[in-house]
Motif scaffolding. Structure first.
Motif, PDB file in Angstrom:
ATOM      1  N   TRP A  87       0.816  -1.024  -0.400  1.00 49.09           N
ATOM      2  CA  TRP A  87      -0.096  -0.002  -0.356  1.00 49.09           C
ATOM      3  C   TRP A  87       0.891   1.412   0.097  1.00 49.09           C
ATOM      4  O   TRP A  87       2.273   0.675   0.375  1.00 49.09           O
ATOM      5  N   SER A  88       0.207   2.384  -0.660  1.00 44.68           N
ATOM      6  CA  SER A  88       0.536   3.853  -0.063  1.00 44.68           C
ATOM      7  C   SER A  88      -0.496   4.261  -0.032  1.00 44.68           C
ATOM      8  O   SER A  88      -1.531   4.331  -0.203  1.00 44.68           O
ATOM      9  N   ALA A  89       0.561   5.599   0.441  1.00 48.54           N
ATOM     10  CA  ALA A  89      -1.220   6.452   0.800  1.00 48.54           C
ATOM     11  C   ALA A  89      -0.261   7.795   0.960  1.00 48.54           C
ATOM     12  O   ALA A  89       0.452   8.025   1.049  1.00 48.54           O
ATOM     13  N   GLY A  90      -1.480   9.036   0.466  1.00 44.32           N
ATOM     14  CA  GLY A  90      -1.083  10.179   0.557  1.00 44.32           C
ATOM     15  C   GLY A  90      -1.747  11.153   0.375  1.00 44.32           C
ATOM     16  O   GLY A  90      -3.279  11.153  -0.316  1.00 44.32           O
ATOM     17  N   GLY A  91      -1.876  12.403   0.091  1.00 44.02           N
ATOM     18  CA  GLY A  91      -2.989  13.394   0.845  1.00 44.02           C
ATOM     19  C   GLY A  91      -4.522  13.122   0.519  1.00 44.02           C
ATOM     20  O   GLY A  91      -5.381  13.696   0.154  1.00 44.02           O
ATOM     21  N   GLY A  92      -5.113  11.817   1.244  1.00 42.85           N
ATOM     22  CA  GLY A  92      -6.849  11.018   1.413  1.00 42.85           C
ATOM     23  C   GLY A  92      -6.636  10.343   0.555  1.00 42.85           C
ATOM     24  O   GLY A  92      -7.821   9.712   0.361  1.00 42.85           O
ATOM     25  N   TRP A  93      -5.131   9.755  -0.253  1.00 44.81           N
ATOM     26  CA  TRP A  93      -5.435   8.988  -1.281  1.00 44.81           C
ATOM     27  C   TRP A  93      -5.203   7.481  -0.517  1.00 44.81           C
ATOM     28  O   TRP A  93      -4.082   7.689  -0.429  1.00 44.81           O
ATOM     29  N   LEU A  94      -5.517   6.072  -1.341  1.00 42.58           N
ATOM     30  CA  LEU A  94      -4.595   5.064  -1.172  1.00 42.58           C
ATOM     31  C   LEU A  94      -4.744   4.654  -2.135  1.00 42.58           C
ATOM     32  O   LEU A  94      -5.670   4.030  -2.830  1.00 42.58           O
ATOM     33  N   PHE A  95      -3.110   3.733  -2.042  1.00 39.89           N
ATOM     34  CA  PHE A  95      -3.657   2.739  -4.104  1.00 39.89           C
ATOM     35  C   PHE A  95      -3.411   1.673  -2.673  1.00 39.89           C
ATOM     36  O   PHE A  95      -2.329   1.504  -1.911  1.00 39.89           O
ATOM     37  N   ALA A  96      -3.451   0.075  -2.954  1.00 41.58           N
ATOM     38  CA  ALA A  96      -3.414  -0.850  -2.525  1.00 41.58           C
ATOM     39  C   ALA A  96      -3.773  -2.029  -3.300  1.00 41.58           C
ATOM     40  O   ALA A  96      -4.117  -1.706  -4.179  1.00 41.58           O
ATOM     41  N   ALA A  97      -1.941  -2.866  -2.894  1.00 37.94           N
ATOM     42  CA  ALA A  97      -2.749  -4.649  -4.102  1.00 37.94           C
ATOM     43  C   ALA A  97      -2.223  -5.114  -3.561  1.00 37.94           C
ATOM     44  O   ALA A  97      -1.787  -5.697  -2.101  1.00 37.94           O
ATOM     45  N   ILE A  98      -2.843  -6.771  -3.893  1.00 38.43           N
ATOM     46  CA  ILE A  98      -2.371  -8.291  -3.358  1.00 38.43           C
ATOM     47  C   ILE A  98      -2.282  -9.148  -4.412  1.00 38.43           C
ATOM     48  O   ILE A  98      -3.054  -8.229  -6.173  1.00 38.43           O
ATOM     49  N   GLU A  99      -1.477  -9.974  -4.298  1.00 34.19           N
ATOM     50  CA  GLU A  99      -1.445 -10.900  -6.036  1.00 34.19           C
ATOM     51  C   GLU A  99      -1.168 -12.277  -5.053  1.00 34.19           C
ATOM     52  O   GLU A  99      -0.505 -11.995  -4.528  1.00 34.19           O
ATOM     53  N   LEU A 100      -2.035 -13.243  -5.646  1.00 37.85           N
ATOM     54  CA  LEU A 100      -2.571 -14.354  -4.576  1.00 37.85           C
ATOM     55  C   LEU A 100      -2.028 -15.480  -5.817  1.00 37.85           C
ATOM     56  O   LEU A 100      -2.005 -15.120  -7.413  1.00 37.85           O
ATOM     57  N   ASP A 101      -1.337 -16.699  -5.663  1.00 44.33           N
ATOM     58  CA  ASP A 101      -0.793 -17.601  -6.454  1.00 44.33           C
ATOM     59  C   ASP A 101      -1.915 -18.997  -6.095  1.00 44.33           C
ATOM     60  O   ASP A 101      -2.265 -19.395  -4.614  1.00 44.33           O
ATOM     61  N   GLU A 102      -3.270 -18.948  -7.067  1.00 43.27           N
ATOM     62  CA  GLU A 102      -3.820 -20.173  -6.990  1.00 43.27           C
ATOM     63  C   GLU A 102      -3.503 -21.115  -6.623  1.00 43.27           C
ATOM     64  O   GLU A 102      -4.333 -22.143  -5.885  1.00 43.27           O
ATOM     65  N   ARG A 103      -2.522 -21.603  -6.968  1.00 40.33           N
ATOM     66  CA  ARG A 103      -1.564 -22.888  -6.464  1.00 40.33           C
ATOM     67  C   ARG A 103      -1.960 -22.815  -5.028  1.00 40.33           C
ATOM     68  O   ARG A 103      -2.172 -24.212  -4.396  1.00 40.33           O
ATOM     69  N   GLU A 104      -2.016 -21.725  -4.581  1.00 39.26           N
ATOM     70  CA  GLU A 104      -1.805 -21.979  -2.552  1.00 39.26           C
ATOM     71  C   GLU A 104      -3.588 -21.890  -2.250  1.00 39.26           C
ATOM     72  O   GLU A 104      -3.234 -21.670  -0.811  1.00 39.26           O
ATOM     73  N   THR A 105      -4.358 -21.579  -3.200  1.00 44.32           N
ATOM     74  CA  THR A 105      -5.801 -22.321  -2.560  1.00 44.32           C
ATOM     75  C   THR A 105      -6.496 -22.646  -3.235  1.00 44.32           C
ATOM     76  O   THR A 105      -5.974 -23.640  -4.185  1.00 44.32           O
ATOM     77  N   THR A 106      -7.790 -22.977  -3.299  1.00 45.69           N
ATOM     78  CA  THR A 106      -8.311 -23.862  -3.420  1.00 45.69           C
ATOM     79  C   THR A 106      -8.529 -23.391  -5.273  1.00 45.69           C
ATOM     80  O   THR A 106     -10.402 -23.127  -5.755  1.00 45.69           O
ATOM     81  N   GLY A 107      -8.056 -22.663  -6.274  1.00 47.67           N
ATOM     82  CA  GLY A 107      -7.952 -22.878  -7.879  1.00 47.67           C
ATOM     83  C   GLY A 107      -8.335 -21.010  -7.562  1.00 47.67           C
ATOM     84  O   GLY A 107      -8.693 -20.678  -6.728  1.00 47.67           O
ATOM     85  N   ILE A 108      -9.079 -20.216  -8.793  1.00 45.25           N
ATOM     86  CA  ILE A 108      -9.347 -19.420  -8.919  1.00 45.25           C
ATOM     87  C   ILE A 108     -10.783 -18.694  -7.577  1.00 45.25           C
ATOM     88  O   ILE A 108     -10.162 -17.370  -7.167  1.00 45.25           O
ATOM     89  N   GLU A 109     -11.662 -19.592  -7.538  1.00 43.55           N
ATOM     90  CA  GLU A 109     -12.731 -18.684  -6.724  1.00 43.55           C
ATOM     91  C   GLU A 109     -12.548 -18.516  -5.114  1.00 43.55           C
ATOM     92  O   GLU A 109     -12.529 -18.168  -4.322  1.00 43.55           O
ATOM     93  N   GLY A 110     -11.130 -19.713  -5.018  1.00 47.56           N
ATOM     94  CA  GLY A 110     -10.561 -20.019  -3.665  1.00 47.56           C
ATOM     95  C   GLY A 110      -9.040 -18.324  -3.249  1.00 47.56           C
ATOM     96  O   GLY A 110      -9.366 -17.558  -2.481  1.00 47.56           O
ATOM     97  N   ALA A 111      -9.041 -18.329  -4.302  1.00 42.93           N
ATOM     98  CA  ALA A 111      -8.064 -16.732  -4.477  1.00 42.93           C
ATOM     99  C   ALA A 111      -8.254 -15.037  -4.136  1.00 42.93           C
ATOM    100  O   ALA A 111      -8.154 -14.766  -3.478  1.00 42.93           O
ATOM    101  N   ALA A 112      -9.571 -15.932  -4.975  1.00 46.08           N
ATOM    102  CA  ALA A 112     -10.709 -14.429  -5.348  1.00 46.08           C
ATOM    103  C   ALA A 112     -10.635 -13.837  -3.586  1.00 46.08           C
ATOM    104  O   ALA A 112     -11.174 -12.949  -3.345  1.00 46.08           O
ATOM    105  N   ARG A 113     -11.941 -15.213  -3.912  1.00 39.75           N
ATOM    106  CA  ARG A 113     -12.335 -15.266  -1.602  1.00 39.75           C
ATOM    107  C   ARG A 113     -11.385 -15.139  -0.667  1.00 39.75           C
ATOM    108  O   ARG A 113     -11.364 -13.350  -0.287  1.00 39.75           O
ATOM    109  N   ASN A 114     -10.209 -14.818  -0.841  1.00 37.66           N
ATOM    110  CA  ASN A 114      -9.127 -14.868   0.316  1.00 37.66           C
ATOM    111  C   ASN A 114      -8.385 -13.289  -0.084  1.00 37.66           C
ATOM    112  O   ASN A 114      -8.039 -12.563   1.100  1.00 37.66           O
ATOM    113  N   ALA A 115      -8.255 -13.036  -1.407  1.00 36.68           N
ATOM    114  CA  ALA A 115      -7.549 -11.961  -1.807  1.00 36.68           C
ATOM    115  C   ALA A 115      -8.621 -10.602  -0.877  1.00 36.68           C
ATOM    116  O   ALA A 115      -8.728  -9.409  -0.321  1.00 36.68           O
TER     117      ALA A 115
END
Length: 330
Positions: A87-115
């Motif tokens: 994340w980064s923030a300034g002036g009342g604005w915020l950028f946030a990002a997350i990246e998850l490998d589907e192989r560490e979850t139960t596929g795309i549905e699990g990755a989306a839920r966890n993310a």
């Protein structure tokens, strides 16, 4: 989020503090500048950086070398990491990002839920919790049939992870398929301490009202989002969709023309000036690499002088060949 029935005129007490631009410069130079909120690279050969404000988007750019996308605010910027969220923030604005490998979850549905669950938990710790715009990049987005299509599974997981976070209204959003070799789900967002105004396109059915044929869970996004100062419109991924149906199957030029008509309708609904200019960057997603040159030529003819970053990406419906999103600044 506030809905578009509210007065759309600019608020003089909220001066514009966010800018978005494409630039040809090294990432280190852009990150070193005061007020840099986030920098995005679209070239796999760009050197890796540990800076939380740096993100390589897993889409191949048709320009070589590829320009950077730079978000800038008129304020001091702080940044860090919170578990899997950068994340980064300034002036009342915020950028946030997350990246998850589907192989560490139960596929795309699990990755989306966890993310989305982790993003929501992070956002609840912030003052800048009004989410205005989200980008989702998904591997093999059209793989599978019926409810087993990966995009539909992503929508199911996303809704589960979000819970009631967007109970007051959805932000603008894009969901595009990437061709990276790794099955990584990448999500990033822009948020603010102040609310924006969600804008719908009168030519299109609101995405959360889509009929059952588009999956168990309708996509949750607004067609556009006016920034708090009413000085800029964040435009969601826009394609040749009329009502809820895709139009002009197998006709690239007709789809692109319909997309531009949809963009003009959205600008009108947001009370923004007609057309686009050199300060209103757009991003294009082209399904077939062989179509890129034609899309570029058509856009240069229809939108002369408008910066367009063209990338190789799959649209969330297999019959759609091209999609545009971006910004319109007053």
């Amino acid at each position: 989020m506030v809905q578009a029935s509210e007065n759309l005129q600019a608020k003089p007490d909220l001066p514009r503090t966010l800018s978005v631009a494409y630039r040809m410069s090294p990432p280190t130079m852009a990150l070193a500048e005061a007020g840099t909120l986030a920098v995005f690279g679209f070239d796999a050969g760009i050197p890796f950086s540990e800076d939380p404000r740096w993100l390589r988007v897993p889409l191949e750019c048709f320009d070589a070398p590829a320009p950077l996308e730079v978000w800038h605010v008129d304020a001091t910027v702080t940044c860090g990491r919170h578990d899997n969220v950068r994340w980064s923030a300034g002036g009342g604005w915020l950028f946030a990002a997350i990246e998850l490998d589907e192989r560490e979850t139960t596929g795309i549905e699990g990755a989306a839920r966890n993310a989305y669950d982790e993003l929501c938990r992070f956002m609840r710790t912030r003052d800048e919790r009004c989410v205005l715009r989200i980008w989702n990049y998904i591997a093999d987005i059209n793989l599978g049939e019926g409810d087993a299509e990966r995009y539909k599974q992503f929508c199911d997981g996303r809704a589960s992870g979000l819970g009631d976070f967007f109970a007051e209204g959805f932000p603008a959003a894009t969901a595009i398929g990437h061709h990276d070799s790794e099955p990584v789900l990448q999500i990033y967002l822009l948020a603010c301490v102040d609310e924006g105004i969600a804008v719908e396109n009168p030519r299109q059915m609101s995405a959360w009202r889509y009929p059952r044929q588009y999956g168990r869970t309708s996509p949750g996004f607004a067609r556009g989002m006016l920034m708090p100062a009413r000085d800029a419109l964040a435009i969601s991924g826009t394609a040749a969709v009329i009502g809820h149906a895709s139009a002009h199957e197998d006709d690239l030029e007709a789809q692109l023309n319909e997309t531009l008509v949809n963009l003009e309708a959205l600008l009108a609904a947001a009370d923004m000036p007609e057309g686009f200019d050199a300060h209103s960057p757009l991003k294009g997603y082209v399904r077939h690499a062989s179509d890129a040159a034609r899309v570029r030529a058509l856009l240069q003819q229809r939108l002369p002088g408008v910066p367009v970053l063209l990338t190789h990406g799959d649209i969330c419906r297999h019959e759609l060949l091209v999609e545009l999103d971006g910004w319109r600044f007053r």
